[in-house]
Scaffold this motif. Sequence first.
Motif, PDB file in Angstrom:
ATOM      1  N   THR A   1      -3.577   3.981  -1.810  1.00 49.57           N
ATOM      2  CA  THR A   1      -4.205   4.164  -0.497  1.00 49.57           C
ATOM      3  C   THR A   1      -4.241   5.664  -0.209  1.00 49.57           C
ATOM      4  O   THR A   1      -3.218   6.244   0.207  1.00 49.57           O
ATOM      5  CB  THR A   1      -3.415   3.414   0.594  1.00 49.57           C
TER       6      THR A   1
ATOM      7  N   ASP B   1      -7.565   4.860  10.609  1.00 51.62           N
ATOM      8  CA  ASP B   1      -6.718   5.338   9.509  1.00 51.62           C
ATOM      9  C   ASP B   1      -6.914   6.831   9.243  1.00 51.62           C
ATOM     10  O   ASP B   1      -6.804   7.299   8.109  1.00 51.62           O
ATOM     11  CB  ASP B   1      -6.963   4.526   8.223  1.00 51.62           C
TER      12      ASP B   1
ATOM     13  N   HIS C   1       0.853  -1.189   0.000  1.00 55.10           N
ATOM     14  CA  HIS C   1       0.000   0.000   0.000  1.00 55.10           C
ATOM     15  C   HIS C   1       0.889   1.239   0.000  1.00 55.10           C
ATOM     16  O   HIS C   1       1.824   1.342   0.801  1.00 55.10           O
ATOM     17  CB  HIS C   1      -0.919  -0.002   1.231  1.00 55.10           C
TER      18      HIS C   1
END
Length: 966
Positions: free
Chosen positions: A94, A133, A89
């Motif tokens: 992302t 996140d 990622h």
Amino acid sequence: MDFSYPNFNSTNGLQTNVVHHVMQDSDGYIWLGTDSGVSRFDGSRFRHYTTADGLGGNEIFQIYEDSRGRLWFLSFNGIPSFYHNRAFHNPGNTPWLAEMQFDNMHVSVFEDPRGTIWLFGLERSIYTVDKDDRVERFPSTGLQETARQGWMDHQGTLFLGSSLKTYRFDQQAGQWVVYNDLPHRYIQRQHTADGTFLIPASHGIVSTGRDEAARYYLSREQLGLSHNVTSVIKGRESVYLAVGTYGDGVYFYQYEGGETRRKISQLLPGQRITSLAFDNQESLWIATLDNGVYRVDRSYSGIENIAATMHLHDVSIRSTLKLRDRTLLFGTSNGNLIALQQGSPLTLDDAGTVLTGSSIEDLKELRDGRLAIVTAGALIIANLDKNGRMRQLYRESLPGKTILEIGENLFLGTVAGLYRMETTDLQNKTSILGKRITALETGPQGILWTGTIHGLHLFDQSGTELMVPEAFENEQITCIEYLFNGWAAIATHGSGVIFYQPVTGEILRLNADNGLPDNLVRTMIFENGQLWIASSAGLTLISLIEQLQLERQLEMLPTGVQYYSGELFGAQIGRILPRADDVILAGNNLLVALQRTEPGASRMQIPLLIEEVLVNGESVEPDDQHTVRFRQNQWTFDYTGILFRNADRLRYRYRLVETGQQSGVDWTLSTASNVTYRSVPPGSYRFEVEAFTPDGTVYTQRASVAFSIRRPLWMQPLVWLASLLVVGGSVFLLFRYRIHQVQLQEKQKHDFKRTVNELEQQALQAMMSPHFVFNILNNIHYQIMLDDKEKASGLLLSFSKLIRKQLESAYQRSATLKEELERLELYTRIESTRLANPIAFSAQVTDDIDTITTRIPSMILQPFVENAIIHGIAHIKTAGEIGIRVERSASGQLLVTVTDNGAGIRHPGRPTAETDRLSLGTTLVRQRLEIMAQENGMDWDVQIQNMTRGDGHIAGVKAQILIPIR
């Protein structure tokens, strides 16, 4: 700790020798951050990843695994990335990673107790990532220098080590304040052990713990180091501290209660260490800036380095001896004798000659106390007193290898052969065997076992050679050890160990299939029921009991075998010398004592992962339950058992179990880490795999993948019902179709017969060459002009006879074998009259073939005889020969061979009408044979090839025709 250990670098798997960081993830893989991306190691193979695979940058300084199993990579270019669920990622795939903007390289990452990820950049850029996140930028107010290391203690206080000092974040002021003057000049990480942080600093080690009073600082002076500290790690079970330095390798310290008791040892002096890490198999991994990564196996700590204790350097031991007074002698490759008790070379006092320059191959203490020294250049007999002084008694120039005393005789094995000499009269010697001797041993009845580079030899007391089985032929014998009950163990360089009982003739084997790590055995020794075997891959210990049948004991192997990794000393072992509590191993740059209590191969469970599953070549998730279409029936499973020590000994067993058929499904054994199943039928399945070592000391839990393949539409019940409804309406069409097929077959038969007739007509047209007729008539005319009426009349009579036979053949599809051979002989005789040299014709028919009742297709052999004359014999200057042999083939068919001594197939010449006709003739033969084969249901074949002499020159042509008749 001063023995060898494996090193992985650019010569054996790594992309580069520059390794910044080493760590092990929760799956068991070893990850290496390098200046050329990251590498993942499972014990057998490296897999390399770069920005082409999704990595943020190709120079990685640190790898960190968080609680969610994500591997974070700190890169030189400051682009954040991590690896999770077999995928990389980065900001490109992302979006929330793109919110972090670092002005320079990453220097530190860690996860706090709340699950928040902290990332630090060199130019004081600090970001946090929470469990959802969400990315936030953290204040950097108060920081004055470049950042190096961030951490948080148990109270939640945030610290940052810079290039000049250490900072603490003041929550109330919302800024960083100076904590102390300890600089952190190297981009490194902390190691957590029992709640204590051990942080490498430029001038020592910082420790913080749960108790404020437990904080301390170990300076380089306290550690006795002259180079900066780059990494530090504390042993998990044993109490020691490992410290990596920038320029002087790794130091080990006894470590208790935050204090260093003493320095234990040093590894890799002069090397720049970048990282230290333990794996789950108790091995220490050492990353370096110049030489890749090293692995030190902690379970082999029970080794005493005798060479280092005796201050011996670059020593190569060729022979060992334990004297009756228990003094240990070692003979070296440069000709020195070393005594373990004295620890200094021994000399020959009478002439002042030092045993230097000639390798000492063997040592024996004779029954009268004298010492026999066998060197590569001489046999020396000497006396040795208690003070280590030696006096030479006898010396003879013989290139010796080994020596053995039996009764009143000495048997000396040399590079030139085997000699017998009397112990009381060494000058009196007799040659017994003229081969290079490699091993000597004695057994019951005074039998002398002799090993050579080409096999085994046995001699009785009188010197008569005894019979030896063919199993030892051309075997390179390296060592012989007598066991018990008449059995001897013979070590070979390529076939493992062979056990032989000369009285019964029994032979048993011990090799890589039932207990040895390798078949290249260097040496071995049997003492007190223990057989120690040194091969190129390691040291093996097998216990053998005299009261039990040897065959039964070997059948139980490899269970109970104790194995010591060859990566420690392996191929270096040249001699083994057991003592009461340990075993001395000697060889090339090796002189160590291995404790008998050393576990060697303690039972251990390792990870087993199914890394990838491919369905018809496309990757799917290994952990999911898959249901696919019936055409998706090719399944590939890629799995790995993660074993770092002795990974070459790892074995797998796997099977594919259909639901409801658990019992009775056999396992398949393999050393490969993948398997492919092709054309798996519809149903529900479970793929199962396990990993283990042959001795059972390493094992895994079973890994599995479940999947189902749907039945095709035509196998569904509703489709069957619809099919039954259609069947009734299709019967009428089926009958009509059948009638059409019968009519079509009749037409095909008619066409087939027509083709036969046409080919026969073509064959008739090709029967007589106009050129042949023209040449014969000219020849007859020539004989008439010469007034040789008798010869002209005979030639005309033969020609008319041949014309008659040709005409008779024109009206027949077949002729008797006798008629066909007569016609060919007549044709050859006529052709011979027009050539400069005669042609000899011969026909041979085997006795089991009747030439009168056997019929063959008319003129089927004519084109081959014509070819032999026109293309072969006509181009040579000697007499021609044509031979025909008729016999039965292996299948009972007629096999005809036509040979000539002509110029061969490749004789140069321009195409003519005659050569075109002959080519057409052989083509028609092939078509006729093919039609006959279809009619008779048999095989046919035509093969034409040159025959050659011993010097490679062409000797003629051979044509073989397999005719489809019996």
